[in-house]
Design a protein around this motif. Sequence first.
Motif, PDB file in Angstrom:
ATOM      1  N   ARG A 138       0.815  -1.209   0.000  1.00 49.60           N
ATOM      2  CA  ARG A 138       0.000   0.000   0.000  1.00 49.60           C
ATOM      3  C   ARG A 138       0.857   1.272   0.000  1.00 49.60           C
ATOM      4  N   ASP A 139       1.880   1.313   0.851  1.00 49.15           N
ATOM      5  CA  ASP A 139       2.668   2.545   0.950  1.00 49.15           C
ATOM      6  C   ASP A 139       3.419   2.837  -0.346  1.00 49.15           C
ATOM      7  N   GLU A 140       3.750   1.780  -1.113  1.00 49.67           N
ATOM      8  CA  GLU A 140       4.425   1.987  -2.393  1.00 49.67           C
ATOM      9  C   GLU A 140       3.439   2.409  -3.475  1.00 49.67           C
ATOM     10  N   VAL A 141       2.257   1.809  -3.484  1.00 52.37           N
ATOM     11  CA  VAL A 141       1.242   2.154  -4.484  1.00 52.37           C
ATOM     12  C   VAL A 141       0.800   3.606  -4.313  1.00 52.37           C
ATOM     13  N   TYR A 142       0.590   4.034  -3.076  1.00 50.61           N
ATOM     14  CA  TYR A 142       0.086   5.378  -2.797  1.00 50.61           C
ATOM     15  C   TYR A 142       1.206   6.367  -2.487  1.00 50.61           C
TER      16      TYR A 142
END
Length: 344
Positions: free
Chosen positions: A334-338
Motif C-alpha cells: 500500500r505505501d508503495e502504491v500510494y
Amino acid sequence: MKKIVFITVILVAIFTCTGCRNSNLPAIDKNETEEKIQIGLSFDSFVIERWQRDRDVFVYTAEELGAEVNVQNANGDVNKQISQIEYFIDKGMDVIVIIAVDSEACKDVVKKAKEAGIKIVAYDRLLINSNVDLYISFDNEKVGSLMAKTLKDNIPPGGNIVTIFGPTTDHNVMLIEQGFWKVIDGSNLNVVYSVNAVNWLAEEAYNAVYEALKITPDIAGVLCGNDNLATEAVRALAENRLAGSVIVTGQDADLAACQRIVEGTQTMTVYKPVDKLAKAAAEYAIKLAKGESIDVDTTINDGTWDVPYVKLEPIAVDKNNLDEVIIEGGFQKRDEVYLNVTDK
C-alpha cells in the motif's frame, strides 16, 4: 595373560559391531543421496517487471519440492534462447520450462529435447507446432476482452482509440487481439492508429502516441499490451497535457501502473496472479519429471497438435478494486502504491 585375552575379545567385538553399523549407513542415507530432479528454466528476458517474480516463485517452489533449477535469460534474443535450450539438453535436464522469445522459432530445438526424453513446459506463451507436454498460462483472449470492455464502457460512441499490442512473435498477442476485436467490433469506436511493439520495446508506445496525434488531436483511449508500454504511452500523453483525460489500459499490475491508477493517469490494468501460475508450473514440472499423471482435461491446438492446457483467470483492476485485489491480496504494498498520493 587372561586379562590381555579379555581385552582383545572386547576390542574385536567393538570393531565387529562398528563394522556392522557402517554397513547399514548407505541404506539409511539413501533418500538423501538420490539425484535431484533437474529443471531448466529459459526466460525471454527480465525487462518486464513480472518475470522476476515468476522466476523467484517458480525456483522457490521447485526447490522446496526437492528439485534444482538452472535459470537462463535470453535477453530477447531468439538464437541465444535456442542455444540455451541446447545447453539444457546437453546437461540432461529432466524438464525444460520455456518462456519463448518467438513462439514458432523453438520447434526444432524442442523436438530435439523431446527426442532426448526431456519433458517440455510452455510457460505463459504457447510454443507453436511443438507438441509440448504442458502449456500453462492465463486466458489471454479474456485479457484482450477486459481491456476492450474498459475502453468501450468509458468512451462515448465515435471516440478515437490507439492500440499498442505486443510483438507478433508472441502467440499470446494474437489471442489478446482476438479478444479485443470481439468486444470492439460494432462498438462505434474508431481505431485511428495501431502498432505491434517489437520485442515489447516501451519506446514504441511513446512513438505510437505521437504518430496518432499527427492523425488527430482527439484521442480518447489507448490500449497498451502491458504496463511497461503504458508507462511510455502516458509519458507521451503527459507531454501533450492529455494524461488523465485519456483512457489507458495495461496488463501485469506493475507497481508503476498501480501508482498511475490511484493517481488517475491510467484507467486499468489486467492482473494475472503470477504467483499462482509459477507455483502451479513448478508443481506440474515435478510431476512430469517423475512420470506422474498431470490430470489436465483442457487442451489447446498449437497449430499441429492438441496439447494439455492449464488456463488461469485474469482480473480487471481499476481504482475501485485495486486495494482489495492488489494490496490486500499481497501483490503490491500500500505505501508503495500510494507513494505519490497525499490524500490516501
